[in-house]
Scaffold this motif. Structure first.
Motif, short mmCIF file in Angstrom:
data_model
loop_
_atom_site.label_atom_id
_atom_site.label_comp_id
_atom_site.label_asym_id
_atom_site.label_seq_id
_atom_site.Cartn_x
_atom_site.Cartn_y
_atom_site.Cartn_z
N GLU A 53 19.94 -18.81 24.08
CA GLU A 53 19.60 -18.77 22.77
C GLU A 53 19.37 -17.59 21.84
O GLU A 53 18.49 -17.34 20.99
N GLU A 97 19.58 -17.83 18.35
CA GLU A 97 18.63 -18.74 17.51
C GLU A 97 17.71 -18.26 16.44
O GLU A 97 17.61 -18.77 15.21
N PRO A 98 17.14 -17.12 16.55
CA PRO A 98 16.30 -16.34 15.36
C PRO A 98 17.37 -16.35 14.05
O PRO A 98 16.72 -16.55 12.92
N GLU A 140 17.55 -19.85 12.67
CA GLU A 140 16.35 -20.10 11.94
C GLU A 140 16.00 -19.24 10.72
O GLU A 140 15.62 -19.67 9.79
N ALA A 153 17.06 -20.52 6.79
CA ALA A 153 16.18 -21.39 6.27
C ALA A 153 15.14 -20.62 5.34
O ALA A 153 14.47 -21.08 4.58
N CYS A 154 15.13 -19.10 5.63
CA CYS A 154 14.27 -18.22 5.12
C CYS A 154 14.79 -17.33 3.78
O CYS A 154 16.06 -16.87 4.11
N CYS A 193 21.15 -12.88 7.87
CA CYS A 193 21.34 -13.82 9.15
C CYS A 193 22.71 -14.39 8.92
O CYS A 193 23.74 -14.79 9.94
N ARG A 219 22.61 -28.62 12.34
CA ARG A 219 21.86 -27.66 11.75
C ARG A 219 22.47 -27.18 10.42
O ARG A 219 21.75 -27.10 9.36
#
Length: 299
Positions: free
Chosen positions: A82, A85-86, A89, A92-93, A100, A125
């Motif tokens: 993982e 994973e950050p 995620e 979405a910011c 990212c 995703r």
């Protein structure tokens, strides 16, 4: 700052040392979790530090390639699947989106990282983010999705074959967004690249055997935009020249032969005559469709 300094020291050492010593330095840094820490730190630092962390992440992965340290990277990712994973995620910011996305595109060039992203459901995703209402987020998410699928086609081909229904459910969802013209064309381009790539041959054979998929592209072919029709054609042609067309698909094409001939023939008249490759493809499909015409007239 301490993390960035440690990564920079590792990279400097790897650049100056022998290849063997450089690989050892990279392996040590991977075992210490430095790559994963770079991925995890973006949400807690300011923009300038984000950019510095992004550049170091990219430089680190390029050092992995230059020093042929892919095995050490694979071992590190197996122990921390993982790790990215950050970054997923962070798409979405708004404050971390750009960094990212850049880091994920670089990660997609490495088999171990591409496989890790696919295993954690990245395709679905990313497709969901690409259907959002923010243009920048849509564009970056789709760009990452394209990289994850095409940068390591051998890895992605196996994943898509094993997750065929779910994967194309996500992709076709991008085609059904009414009014999202740019995204529809980009998705069709991705589909065409997948179906025509040798590493996706198993996927292509399964895809062109699905009559419900053919119906999607036959419907899209009626779009009034020539550019859209061209994008659809590059996928549709794979169905229409298939010599092993299933019976239900053969019947669908036969019932719609005049409409297909009219739309594809009309497209041939509209395109730039200097585009020899497209012209040749259109003529080949028209000739293939003509084989259906005589039986239709005889019946």
């Amino acid at each position: 700052p301490a993390l960035l300094a440690a990564v920079r020291e590792c990279l400097d050492l790897a650049a100056k040392a022998s290849p063997c010593e450089g690989r050892a330095a990279i392996a040590t840094a991977l075992q210490a979790g430095m790559l994963c820490q770079l991925a995890a730190c973006l949400g807690s630092v300011g923009f300038e530090t984000q950019k510095e962390a992004m550049n170091m992440f990219i430089d680190f992965l390029r050092a992995v390639s230059d020093l042929e340290a892919g095995t050490a990277l694979a071992i590190a990712i197996d122990s921390n699947p993982e790790c990215l994973e950050p970054l997923l995620e962070g798409l979405a910011c708004p404050t971390t989106l750009t960094c990212c996305a850049e880091m994920l595109r670089e990660a997609a060039r490495h088999p171990a990282l591409a496989a890790a992203m696919l295993r954690c459901g990245a395709a679905g995703r990313l497709a969901a983010l690409a259907r959002g209402k923010d243009f920048d987020q849509e564009a970056e998410a789709f760009s990452v999705l394209r990289a994850v699928i095409l940068e390591q086609p051998a890895v992605a081909g196996e994943h898509v074959a094993d997750n065929f229904g779910a994967f194309f459910g996500h992709i076709h969802g991008l085609l059904h967004d009414d009014g999202e013209y740019i995204m529809q064309r980009a998705t069709l381009k991705l589909l065409g690249d997948i179906l025509l790539h040798p590493e996706f041959r198993e996927v292509m054979c399964a895809y062109v055997a699905r009559v419900d998929f053919l119906k999607i592209h036959m419907t899209l072919l009626a779009d009034v935009s020539v550019s859209m029709q061209v994008s659809v054609f590059h996928v549709l042609k794979v169905f229409l020249v298939n010599p092993y067309m299933p019976g239900d698909m053969l019947r669908l094409v036969t019932r719609n032969i005049q409409r297909l001939m009219r739309l594809i023939g009309g497209l041939y008249q509209k395109i730039d005559a200097d585009d020899e490759s497209l012209s040749a493809d259109l003529l080949a499909v028209i000739q293939s469709l003509q084989a259906f015409v005589e039986p239709c007239r005889s019946s």
